[in-house]
Design a protein around this motif. Structure first.
Motif, PDB file in Angstrom:
ATOM      1  N   LEU A 167      -8.499  -1.131  -0.638  1.00  0.00           N
ATOM      2  CA  LEU A 167      -8.853  -1.828  -1.881  1.00  0.00           C
ATOM      3  C   LEU A 167      -7.822  -1.663  -2.995  1.00  0.00           C
ATOM      4  O   LEU A 167      -7.810  -2.467  -3.936  1.00  0.00           O
ATOM      5  CB  LEU A 167     -10.206  -1.306  -2.390  1.00  0.00           C
ATOM      6  CG  LEU A 167     -11.391  -1.644  -1.494  1.00  0.00           C
ATOM      7  CD1 LEU A 167     -12.629  -0.859  -1.930  1.00  0.00           C
ATOM      8  CD2 LEU A 167     -11.683  -3.151  -1.538  1.00  0.00           C
ATOM      9  N   ASP A 168      -6.992  -0.642  -2.924  1.00  0.00           N
ATOM     10  CA  ASP A 168      -6.018  -0.352  -3.970  1.00  0.00           C
ATOM     11  C   ASP A 168      -5.056  -1.538  -4.095  1.00  0.00           C
ATOM     12  O   ASP A 168      -4.230  -1.755  -3.204  1.00  0.00           O
ATOM     13  CB  ASP A 168      -5.275   0.940  -3.597  1.00  0.00           C
ATOM     14  CG  ASP A 168      -4.234   1.351  -4.630  1.00  0.00           C
ATOM     15  OD1 ASP A 168      -3.996   0.603  -5.591  1.00  0.00           O
ATOM     16  OD2 ASP A 168      -3.653   2.442  -4.454  1.00  0.00           O
ATOM     17  N   GLY A 169      -5.170  -2.290  -5.175  1.00  0.00           N
ATOM     18  CA  GLY A 169      -4.335  -3.475  -5.375  1.00  0.00           C
ATOM     19  C   GLY A 169      -4.968  -4.725  -4.788  1.00  0.00           C
ATOM     20  O   GLY A 169      -5.105  -5.747  -5.465  1.00  0.00           O
ATOM     21  N   GLU A 216     -11.291   2.334  -9.565  1.00  0.00           N
ATOM     22  CA  GLU A 216     -10.971   3.412 -10.519  1.00  0.00           C
ATOM     23  C   GLU A 216     -10.023   4.446  -9.927  1.00  0.00           C
ATOM     24  O   GLU A 216      -9.155   4.965 -10.603  1.00  0.00           O
ATOM     25  CB  GLU A 216     -12.264   4.113 -10.978  1.00  0.00           C
ATOM     26  CG  GLU A 216     -11.974   5.232 -11.974  1.00  0.00           C
ATOM     27  CD  GLU A 216     -13.089   6.249 -12.108  1.00  0.00           C
ATOM     28  OE1 GLU A 216     -14.249   5.913 -11.845  1.00  0.00           O
ATOM     29  OE2 GLU A 216     -12.773   7.398 -12.473  1.00  0.00           O
ATOM     30  N   GLN A 217     -10.210   4.795  -8.664  1.00  0.00           N
ATOM     31  CA  GLN A 217      -9.404   5.807  -7.967  1.00  0.00           C
ATOM     32  C   GLN A 217      -9.668   7.216  -8.481  1.00  0.00           C
ATOM     33  O   GLN A 217      -8.863   8.120  -8.246  1.00  0.00           O
ATOM     34  CB  GLN A 217      -7.904   5.491  -8.059  1.00  0.00           C
ATOM     35  CG  GLN A 217      -7.574   4.072  -7.672  1.00  0.00           C
ATOM     36  CD  GLN A 217      -6.093   3.780  -7.665  1.00  0.00           C
ATOM     37  OE1 GLN A 217      -5.514   3.465  -8.690  1.00  0.00           O
ATOM     38  NE2 GLN A 217      -5.469   3.873  -6.514  1.00  0.00           N
ATOM     39  N   GLY A 218     -10.750   7.398  -9.224  1.00  0.00           N
ATOM     40  CA  GLY A 218     -11.133   8.719  -9.706  1.00  0.00           C
ATOM     41  C   GLY A 218     -12.653   8.795  -9.680  1.00  0.00           C
ATOM     42  O   GLY A 218     -13.327   7.833  -9.301  1.00  0.00           O
ATOM     43  N   SER A 228      -9.037   7.982  -3.340  1.00  0.00           N
ATOM     44  CA  SER A 228      -8.107   6.853  -3.215  1.00  0.00           C
ATOM     45  C   SER A 228      -6.759   7.389  -2.724  1.00  0.00           C
ATOM     46  O   SER A 228      -6.573   8.589  -2.621  1.00  0.00           O
ATOM     47  CB  SER A 228      -7.952   6.137  -4.550  1.00  0.00           C
ATOM     48  OG  SER A 228      -7.135   5.002  -4.394  1.00  0.00           O
ATOM     49  N   HIS A 229      -5.824   6.479  -2.431  1.00  0.00           N
ATOM     50  CA  HIS A 229      -4.560   6.848  -1.771  1.00  0.00           C
ATOM     51  C   HIS A 229      -4.895   7.646  -0.501  1.00  0.00           C
ATOM     52  O   HIS A 229      -4.263   8.664  -0.197  1.00  0.00           O
ATOM     53  CB  HIS A 229      -3.630   7.636  -2.714  1.00  0.00           C
ATOM     54  CG  HIS A 229      -2.940   6.742  -3.702  1.00  0.00           C
ATOM     55  ND1 HIS A 229      -1.934   7.179  -4.547  1.00  0.00           N
ATOM     56  CD2 HIS A 229      -3.107   5.435  -3.973  1.00  0.00           C
ATOM     57  CE1 HIS A 229      -1.517   6.176  -5.300  1.00  0.00           C
ATOM     58  NE2 HIS A 229      -2.217   5.099  -4.964  1.00  0.00           N
ATOM     59  N   ALA A 230      -5.889   7.164   0.228  1.00  0.00           N
ATOM     60  CA  ALA A 230      -6.355   7.785   1.472  1.00  0.00           C
ATOM     61  C   ALA A 230      -7.073   6.695   2.269  1.00  0.00           C
ATOM     62  O   ALA A 230      -7.628   5.760   1.680  1.00  0.00           O
ATOM     63  CB  ALA A 230      -7.312   8.926   1.164  1.00  0.00           C
ATOM     64  N   SER A 286       0.836  -1.215   0.000  1.00  0.00           N
ATOM     65  CA  SER A 286       0.000   0.000   0.000  1.00  0.00           C
ATOM     66  C   SER A 286       0.865   1.257   0.000  1.00  0.00           C
ATOM     67  O   SER A 286       2.079   1.212   0.225  1.00  0.00           O
ATOM     68  CB  SER A 286      -0.919   0.011   1.224  1.00  0.00           C
ATOM     69  OG  SER A 286      -0.235   0.512   2.362  1.00  0.00           O
ATOM     70  N   GLN A 287       0.197   2.378  -0.216  1.00  0.00           N
ATOM     71  CA  GLN A 287       0.824   3.681  -0.007  1.00  0.00           C
ATOM     72  C   GLN A 287       1.163   3.820   1.488  1.00  0.00           C
ATOM     73  O   GLN A 287       0.618   3.084   2.312  1.00  0.00           O
ATOM     74  CB  GLN A 287      -0.163   4.788  -0.416  1.00  0.00           C
ATOM     75  CG  GLN A 287      -0.298   4.958  -1.924  1.00  0.00           C
ATOM     76  CD  GLN A 287       0.913   5.625  -2.544  1.00  0.00           C
ATOM     77  OE1 GLN A 287       1.543   6.481  -1.931  1.00  0.00           O
ATOM     78  NE2 GLN A 287       1.267   5.214  -3.749  1.00  0.00           N
ATOM     79  N   PRO A 288       2.016   4.794   1.861  1.00  0.00           N
ATOM     80  CA  PRO A 288       2.337   4.981   3.292  1.00  0.00           C
ATOM     81  C   PRO A 288       1.076   5.180   4.148  1.00  0.00           C
ATOM     82  O   PRO A 288       1.033   4.762   5.294  1.00  0.00           O
ATOM     83  CB  PRO A 288       3.208   6.244   3.294  1.00  0.00           C
ATOM     84  CG  PRO A 288       3.807   6.287   1.925  1.00  0.00           C
ATOM     85  CD  PRO A 288       2.807   5.676   0.988  1.00  0.00           C
ATOM     86  N   ASP A 332       5.877  -3.747  -4.310  1.00  0.00           N
ATOM     87  CA  ASP A 332       6.196  -2.312  -4.403  1.00  0.00           C
ATOM     88  C   ASP A 332       5.579  -1.640  -5.625  1.00  0.00           C
ATOM     89  O   ASP A 332       6.209  -0.788  -6.255  1.00  0.00           O
ATOM     90  CB  ASP A 332       7.716  -2.061  -4.377  1.00  0.00           C
ATOM     91  CG  ASP A 332       8.019  -0.583  -4.041  1.00  0.00           C
ATOM     92  OD1 ASP A 332       7.169   0.059  -3.386  1.00  0.00           O
ATOM     93  OD2 ASP A 332       9.083  -0.086  -4.435  1.00  0.00           O
ATOM     94  N   GLU A 333       4.321  -1.971  -5.904  1.00  0.00           N
ATOM     95  CA  GLU A 333       3.620  -1.227  -6.950  1.00  0.00           C
ATOM     96  C   GLU A 333       3.532   0.238  -6.572  1.00  0.00           C
ATOM     97  O   GLU A 333       3.574   1.138  -7.412  1.00  0.00           O
ATOM     98  CB  GLU A 333       2.214  -1.813  -7.161  1.00  0.00           C
ATOM     99  CG  GLU A 333       1.513  -1.299  -8.420  1.00  0.00           C
ATOM    100  CD  GLU A 333       0.798   0.027  -8.266  1.00  0.00           C
ATOM    101  OE1 GLU A 333       0.436   0.616  -9.299  1.00  0.00           O
ATOM    102  OE2 GLU A 333       0.596   0.489  -7.129  1.00  0.00           O
ATOM    103  N   GLU A 334       3.410   0.490  -5.252  1.00  0.00           N
ATOM    104  CA  GLU A 334       3.179   1.862  -4.798  1.00  0.00           C
ATOM    105  C   GLU A 334       4.448   2.700  -4.737  1.00  0.00           C
ATOM    106  O   GLU A 334       4.422   3.855  -4.329  1.00  0.00           O
ATOM    107  CB  GLU A 334       2.463   1.864  -3.438  1.00  0.00           C
ATOM    108  CG  GLU A 334       1.086   1.194  -3.458  1.00  0.00           C
ATOM    109  CD  GLU A 334       0.015   1.975  -4.229  1.00  0.00           C
ATOM    110  OE1 GLU A 334       0.356   2.947  -4.928  1.00  0.00           O
ATOM    111  OE2 GLU A 334      -1.162   1.586  -4.122  1.00  0.00           O
ATOM    112  N   GLY A 335       5.562   2.105  -5.135  1.00  0.00           N
ATOM    113  CA  GLY A 335       6.744   2.921  -5.377  1.00  0.00           C
ATOM    114  C   GLY A 335       7.456   3.449  -4.152  1.00  0.00           C
ATOM    115  O   GLY A 335       7.907   4.587  -4.151  1.00  0.00           O
TER     116      GLY A 335
HETATM  117 MN    MN Z   1      -2.000   3.006  -5.577  1.00  0.00          MN
END
Ligand code: MN
Ligand code: GLV
Ligand code: MN
Length: 395
Positions: free
Chosen positions: A83-85, A177-179, A368-370, A76-78, A114-117
């Protein structure tokens, strides 16, 4: 048979790893990320798949023989949503399990790492696809100065070796979708036409650390003032180059020494930009670099730019897309659309190796990313059925 309640229950089981607020903190190679991967490997084995970790920590659940690959990522993101991923991986698990129960078709599952970089841009699939050599990836550092080589040592004896792409006939990724598009239009499924390209780099502006009370304004070489001027001017300068779909973000800022009574001597920040057109990405880069150099000269700062990371825009495979469109019309007649992806996905890297397609379900409020990221259950299940349809597991 596809079992929506088993799928939802697995999705909530995965949510427990790194649970925080309504979301998750499960960054790549963290303890919750590795525990989640161990749990997932167990689920894969129970579903009749052969779990395999590669050197990056990408986790595959392999069917016996050539297969269609489904999946996404479980890091995930930090501060990320649940649901993301995760959705794409658990839906893949359910489709593969249902296929095993009835003796076919052959479906394998992947959770890329590490999809989230934490270390770059979709690092696990970038290495798996051959875009990024592992030796080069190993030298990437996160914002705390940890190298990828150090971080992935946590995998220990889980690593079983390379998983060759020739095992797979294609790849389909289900994702939120994240949008706001699907949610705003009360639609249930998006079939992705193409994924935007991205550029991402770290910039350092260096001036002179000094006393905040005694240093006259005219003599300061203030790194924060430089960043602030750069940001304002960049927004003006990009206006002539961009279209409404172009985006740019300064998302990470590290100010040194970050103290109230010190003129900051250095700032390190990320600048990222995305667009569906490679030529526009290049023009945006020119504007960014020119603006940085201009501001640095005017404010007496030194500018250093780290290597440019990025992925090119990619188009989805037409035949696999047609299967998703047929599934969408069956499951959500009149309530689906074709659309581009403004978010990045592992599918971009996998497209170097095999035919790739993607589908979206709505994100409530486009968030998303939240931690507050969410999707209605009925939409999650619709996405699962469209995926199963495209994979040939449901009619
Ligand atoms: Mn993501
Ligand atoms: C991946 O989550 C992205 O940054 O789009
Ligand atoms: Mn994702």
């Amino acid at each position: 048979m596809i079992d929506p309640s088993r799928f939802l229950s697995d999705l909530h089981n995965l949510r427990r790893f790194g649970a925080h607020d309504d979301g998750v903190i499960r960054t790549a190679y963290s303890r919750p990320d590795i525990s989640a991967r161990d749990w997932l490997a167990g689920q894969m084995a129970s579903a009749g798949l052969n779990p395999q970790f590669d050197a990056m920590g990408n986790l595959f659940g392999l069917a016996d023989g050539p297969s269609l690959l489904l999946g996404s990522h479980t890091d995930s993101q930090p501060t990320g949503g649940w649901l993301d991923g995760a959705l794409g991986v658990i839906a893949a698990l359910e489709v593969a399990r249902a296929a095993q129960e009835v003796g076919g078709p052959k479906i394998s599952v992947v959770s890329f790492q590490d999809e989230e970089g934490r270390f770059g841009v979709t690092t696990g699939s970038a290495v798996w696809s051959g875009l990024l050599p592992l030796t080069e990836a190993d030298t990437l550092v996160d914002h705390e100065g940890v190298t990828l080589a150090q971080a992935r040592a946590v995998l220990g004896d889980r690593v079983s070796g390379d998983v060759g792409p020739d095992l797979f006939t294609g790849f389909i990724e289900l994702h939120i979708e994240q949008g706001p598009t699907l949610d705003n239009n009360d639609e249930q499924i998006g079939v992705v036409t193409d994924i935007v390209g991205i550029r991402d780099r770290v910039v350092t502006l260096t001036g002179q650390q000094n006393h905040a009370g005694t240093t006259p304004m005219a003599l300061r070489r203030d790194a924060f003032q430089g960043l602030s001027a750069f940001n304002t001017r960049l927004n003006e300068r990009l206006r002539n180059v961009v279209v409404p779909q172009s985006v740019w973000t300064i998302g990470h800022v590290d100010l040194t020494p970050n103290a109230s009574s010190i003129v900051p001597g250095q700032v390190r920040f990320s600048i990222q930009w995305r667009d569906g057109d490679a030529e526009r990405l290049r023009r945006m880069q020119e504007v960014i670099e020119a603006t940085l150099n201009e501001v640095a000269t005017e404010t007496g700062l030194e500018v250093a730019m780290a290597p440019l990371l990025g992925l090119e825009p990619v188009e989805m495979d037409h035949a696999l897309r047609a299967r998703l469109e047929a599934g969408a019309e069956t499951i959500a007649p009149g309530r689906w659309r074709r659309m581009p992806s403004g978010a990045l996905h592992d599918a971009t890297n996998v497209a170097r190796l095999m035919p790739v397609a993607m589908l979206f379900v709505p994100s409530i409020g486009g968030v998303s990313h939240a931690f507050s990221e969410n999707t209605n259950e009925v939409d999650l299940v619709a996405g699962l059925h469209v995926l199963a349809h495209a994979a040939g597991v449901e009619q």
